[in-house]
Enzyme design. Structure first.
Site, PDB file in Angstrom:
ATOM      1  N   GLY A  10       0.810  -1.163   0.150  1.00 20.73           N
ATOM      2  CA  GLY A  10       0.002   0.097  -0.012  1.00 20.73           C
ATOM      3  C   GLY A  10       0.856   1.269   0.025  1.00 20.73           C
ATOM      4  O   GLY A  10       1.830   1.540   0.874  1.00 20.73           O
ATOM      5  N   GLY A  12      -0.090   4.302  -0.401  1.00 18.96           N
ATOM      6  CA  GLY A  12      -1.238   5.788  -0.251  1.00 18.96           C
ATOM      7  C   GLY A  12      -0.510   6.675   0.815  1.00 18.96           C
ATOM      8  O   GLY A  12       0.397   6.885   0.978  1.00 18.96           O
ATOM      9  N   GLY A  15       1.401   4.689   3.303  1.00 19.57           N
ATOM     10  CA  GLY A  15       2.244   3.893   2.863  1.00 19.57           C
ATOM     11  C   GLY A  15       3.647   4.664   2.549  1.00 19.57           C
ATOM     12  O   GLY A  15       4.667   4.706   2.862  1.00 19.57           O
ATOM     13  N   ARG A  83     -11.407   5.514   5.156  1.00 15.23           N
ATOM     14  CA  ARG A  83     -12.783   6.176   5.279  1.00 15.23           C
ATOM     15  C   ARG A  83     -12.974   7.568   4.710  1.00 15.23           C
ATOM     16  O   ARG A  83     -12.026   8.198   4.399  1.00 15.23           O
ATOM     17  CB  ARG A  83     -13.075   6.406   6.795  1.00 15.23           C
ATOM     18  CG  ARG A  83     -13.203   5.016   7.587  1.00 15.23           C
ATOM     19  CD  ARG A  83     -13.863   5.544   8.844  1.00 15.23           C
ATOM     20  NE  ARG A  83     -12.943   5.665   9.986  1.00 15.23           N
ATOM     21  CZ  ARG A  83     -13.272   6.446  11.091  1.00 15.23           C
ATOM     22  NH1 ARG A  83     -14.590   6.571  11.396  1.00 15.23           N
ATOM     23  NH2 ARG A  83     -12.520   6.711  11.945  1.00 15.23           N
ATOM     24  N   THR A 120      -4.417  -1.759   8.025  1.00 14.18           N
ATOM     25  CA  THR A 120      -5.649  -1.631   7.239  1.00 14.18           C
ATOM     26  C   THR A 120      -6.979  -1.772   8.001  1.00 14.18           C
ATOM     27  O   THR A 120      -6.912  -2.540   8.887  1.00 14.18           O
ATOM     28  CB  THR A 120      -5.774  -2.629   6.176  1.00 14.18           C
ATOM     29  OG1 THR A 120      -4.585  -2.342   5.093  1.00 14.18           O
ATOM     30  CG2 THR A 120      -6.981  -2.604   5.276  1.00 14.18           C
ATOM     31  N   ARG A 152      -2.970   9.456  20.795  1.00  9.69           N
ATOM     32  CA  ARG A 152      -3.820  10.420  20.791  1.00  9.69           C
ATOM     33  C   ARG A 152      -4.485  10.733  22.184  1.00  9.69           C
ATOM     34  O   ARG A 152      -4.315  11.847  22.665  1.00  9.69           O
ATOM     35  CB  ARG A 152      -5.021  10.080  20.023  1.00  9.69           C
ATOM     36  CG  ARG A 152      -4.919  10.072  18.483  1.00  9.69           C
ATOM     37  CD  ARG A 152      -5.888   9.284  17.664  1.00  9.69           C
ATOM     38  NE  ARG A 152      -5.765   9.573  16.279  1.00  9.69           N
ATOM     39  CZ  ARG A 152      -6.206   8.867  15.252  1.00  9.69           C
ATOM     40  NH1 ARG A 152      -7.241   7.798  15.784  1.00  9.69           N
ATOM     41  NH2 ARG A 152      -6.207   9.088  14.001  1.00  9.69           N
ATOM     42  N   HIS A 176     -10.086  -1.275  17.921  1.00  2.00           N
ATOM     43  CA  HIS A 176      -9.575  -0.024  17.065  1.00  2.00           C
ATOM     44  C   HIS A 176     -10.946   0.658  16.932  1.00  2.00           C
ATOM     45  O   HIS A 176     -11.509   0.535  15.546  1.00  2.00           O
ATOM     46  CB  HIS A 176      -8.678   0.025  16.188  1.00  2.00           C
ATOM     47  CG  HIS A 176      -8.373   1.366  15.527  1.00  2.00           C
ATOM     48  ND1 HIS A 176      -8.064   2.337  16.042  1.00  2.00           N
ATOM     49  CD2 HIS A 176      -8.371   1.749  14.177  1.00  2.00           C
ATOM     50  CE1 HIS A 176      -7.902   3.485  15.389  1.00  2.00           C
ATOM     51  NE2 HIS A 176      -8.106   3.168  14.322  1.00  2.00           N
TER      52      HIS A 176
HETATM   53  O1  TXD Z   1      -4.911   2.707  13.240  1.00  5.01           O
HETATM   54  C1  TXD Z   1      -5.204   2.575  12.379  1.00  5.01           C
HETATM   55  N1  TXD Z   1      -5.043   1.171  12.251  1.00  5.01           N
HETATM   56  C2  TXD Z   1      -5.938   3.242  11.301  1.00  5.01           C
HETATM   57  C3  TXD Z   1      -5.941   2.451   9.892  1.00  5.01           C
HETATM   58  C4  TXD Z   1      -5.599   4.420  10.986  1.00  5.01           C
HETATM   59  C5  TXD Z   1      -5.726   5.456   9.937  1.00  5.01           C
HETATM   60  C6  TXD Z   1      -6.142   4.843   8.760  1.00  5.01           C
HETATM   61  N2  TXD Z   1      -6.268   3.342   8.841  1.00  5.01           N
HETATM   62  C7  TXD Z   1      -6.481   2.495   7.459  1.00  5.01           C
HETATM   63  O2  TXD Z   1      -5.335   2.254   6.804  1.00  5.01           O
HETATM   64  C8  TXD Z   1      -7.383   3.057   6.444  1.00  5.01           C
HETATM   65  O3  TXD Z   1      -8.889   2.998   6.815  1.00  5.01           O
HETATM   66  C9  TXD Z   1      -7.316   2.145   5.277  1.00  5.01           C
HETATM   67  O4  TXD Z   1      -7.932   0.939   5.587  1.00  5.01           O
HETATM   68  C10 TXD Z   1      -5.793   2.068   5.396  1.00  5.01           C
HETATM   69  C11 TXD Z   1      -4.718   2.740   4.623  1.00  5.01           C
HETATM   70  O5  TXD Z   1      -5.082   4.067   4.590  1.00  5.01           O
HETATM   71  P1  TXD Z   1      -4.276   5.350   3.785  1.00  5.01           P
HETATM   72  O6  TXD Z   1      -4.965   6.589   4.088  1.00  5.01           O
HETATM   73  O7  TXD Z   1      -3.014   4.994   3.481  1.00  5.01           O
HETATM   74  O8  TXD Z   1      -5.325   5.016   2.445  1.00  5.01           O
HETATM   75  P2  TXD Z   1      -4.808   5.398   0.888  1.00  5.01           P
HETATM   76  O9  TXD Z   1      -4.306   6.499   1.120  1.00  5.01           O
HETATM   77  O10 TXD Z   1      -6.213   5.284   0.172  1.00  5.01           O
HETATM   78  O11 TXD Z   1      -3.799   4.321   0.182  1.00  5.01           O
HETATM   79  C12 TXD Z   1      -4.251   2.729   0.282  1.00  5.01           C
HETATM   80  C13 TXD Z   1      -3.402   2.173  -0.770  1.00  5.01           C
HETATM   81  C14 TXD Z   1      -3.979   2.906  -2.062  1.00  5.01           C
HETATM   82  O12 TXD Z   1      -2.723   3.405  -2.632  1.00  5.01           O
HETATM   83  C15 TXD Z   1      -4.339   1.697  -3.037  1.00  5.01           C
HETATM   84  O13 TXD Z   1      -3.940   1.832  -4.414  1.00  5.01           O
HETATM   85  C16 TXD Z   1      -3.806   0.399  -2.238  1.00  5.01           C
HETATM   86  O14 TXD Z   1      -4.013   0.937  -0.960  1.00  5.01           O
HETATM   87  N3  TXD Z   1      -4.513  -0.586  -2.511  1.00  5.01           N
HETATM   88  C17 TXD Z   1      -3.859  -1.766  -2.711  1.00  5.01           C
HETATM   89  N4  TXD Z   1      -2.562  -2.229  -2.701  1.00  5.01           N
HETATM   90  C18 TXD Z   1      -2.216  -3.360  -2.714  1.00  5.01           C
HETATM   91  N5  TXD Z   1      -3.099  -4.585  -2.923  1.00  5.01           N
HETATM   92  C19 TXD Z   1      -4.358  -4.121  -3.253  1.00  5.01           C
HETATM   93  N6  TXD Z   1      -5.416  -4.982  -3.465  1.00  5.01           N
HETATM   94  C20 TXD Z   1      -4.945  -2.896  -3.131  1.00  5.01           C
HETATM   95  N7  TXD Z   1      -6.143  -2.141  -2.935  1.00  5.01           N
HETATM   96  C21 TXD Z   1      -5.834  -0.808  -2.653  1.00  5.01           C
END
Ligand code: TXD
Length: 319
Positions: A10, A12, A15, A83, A120, A152, A176
């Site tokens: 990931g 994003g 990541g 979200r 995630t 936090r 969480h």
């Molecule tokens: O405390 C915690 N655990 C939480 C977790 C705190 C904040 C955010 N939380 C969760 O982390 C959030 O609800 C998401 O489920 C994840 C990732 O959050 P992020 O803000 O990094 O999301 P993004 O910016 O949308 O990045 C997700 C990336 C994006 O680039 C997609 O293309 C990629 O995931 N993605 C994949 N990568 C690999 N394989 C698959 N199948 C895939 N699908 C999407």
């Protein structure tokens, strides 16, 4: 000594921040993996160009091929959807469960000896499903939530008591989500428990209760402000702290979503508890004495996690 290898599944918001922090801290070579074409490669190239300024020699690469995570020492998983306003973490379950299946396969086939940190959401269910799909030992798969939630909580407590964050320790148990369990009797300023600080007149029960409520809603507060996604700086920082505990065998005592097999009277699920993280992964689960209120709150939190696991099994018959 060869550099360690950190694989980030990931690329994003979290990541990319993970990669930047890992490079700045010199944790090792970094592979950013994503299904999106170009994003991991572009971010890796951009991050590599920080090297000459910061002086790090980490090799940072981007990939859409799981083969490139081969032999990773640490894998941090943020793949999935985040979200948007109006969405609960649980709303992400259907989509992100399918993502965990693909990620679990990728890790099983390419980095079976890694320490895996799942971020995630919905975290407690996703880390359980990721462990099932990957088949890795339970002590080598952990979820990041408690480090963020207690950060936090500590931030708000330091604000309230007007003390350095260095002197605040806070304790968060359970899932969480809105059912997380900040434990104020184990939260301290320089070892002085918060209830004692209230008795000393340094705050009030009402203010501390409001801080507990704000901590529970901490993720949603940022989602509402950002509108386009959720928090990522503190989540990434928290994930990196867990990775460092493993890489440097720090024996950190941290709140994390860990697999319980009897502890706290619970079995076969992941839930936020205090653990010791070192070179052996989750080396120990710390069983603290809970007062009746904390026990009741933990039960509510665990029941919510169990419901999510039932939902996962309903979606994927292999679980
Ligand atoms: O405390 C915690 N655990 C939480 C977790 C705190 C904040 C955010 N939380 C969760 O982390 C959030 O609800 C998401 O489920 C994840 C990732 O959050 P992020 O803000 O990094 O999301 P993004 O910016 O949308 O990045 C997700 C990336 C994006 O680039 C997609 O293309 C990629 O995931 N993605 C994949 N990568 C690999 N394989 C698959 N199948 C895939 N699908 C999407």
């Amino acid at each position: 000594m060869a550099r360690k290898k950190i694989a980030l599944i990931g690329a994003g918001n979290i990541g990319g921040t993970l990669a930047h922090l890992a490079a700045l801290k010199g944790l090792g070579d970094i592979v950013l993996f994503d299904v999106a074409e170009g994003i991991p490669q572009g971010k890796a190239l951009d991050l590599s160009q920080c090297g000459p300024v910061e002086g790090f020699d980490s090799q940072i690469t981007g990939s859409n091929d799981y083969a490139d995570i081969a032999g990773a020492d640490v894998v941090i998983v943020t793949a999935g959807v985040a979200r948007k306003p109006g969405m609960s973490r649980d709303d992400l379950l259907g989509i992100n469960l399918k993502v965990m299946k693909a990620v679990g396969e990728g890790i099983k086939n390419n980095a079976p000896n890694a320490f895996v940190i799942c971020i995630t959401n919905p975290l407690d269910a996703m880390v359980w499903a990721l462990r099932e799909f990957s088949g890795l030992p339970h002590h080598m798969v952990v979820g990041m939530a408690g480090v963020l939630d207690s950060a936090r909580f500590s931030h708000f407590l330091a604000d309230e008591f007007k003390v350095s964050v260095k002197d605040v320790t806070s304790f968060v148990l359970g899932g969480h989500g809105d059912t997380m369990v900040p434990v104020i009797s184990y939260s301290t300023v320089s070892g002085i428990p918060v209830p004692d600080l209230i008795a000393m007149g340094m705050s009030s029960q009402e203010k501390i209760d409001a801080i507990v409520k704000r901590t529970r809603g901490g993720g949603g507060e940022i989602v509402a402000l950002l509108k386009t996604g959720s928090a990522y700086y503190a989540p990434a920082t928290s994930g990196i702290a867990m990775a460092e505990a493993y890489l440097y065998d720090q024996k950190r005592v941290l709140p994390a979503a860990a697999y319980v097999s009897g502890e706290y009277g619970l079995t076969d699920l992941y839930v936020g508890v205090p653990v010791v993280i070192g070179a052996g992964g989750v080396e120990k689960i710390v069983e603290i004495k809970l007062d009746d209120e904390a026990k009741q709150n933990l039960t509510v939190s665990v029941d919510a996690v169990k419901e999510l696991i039932v939902a996962c099994k309903g979606i994927d018959g292999s679980l």
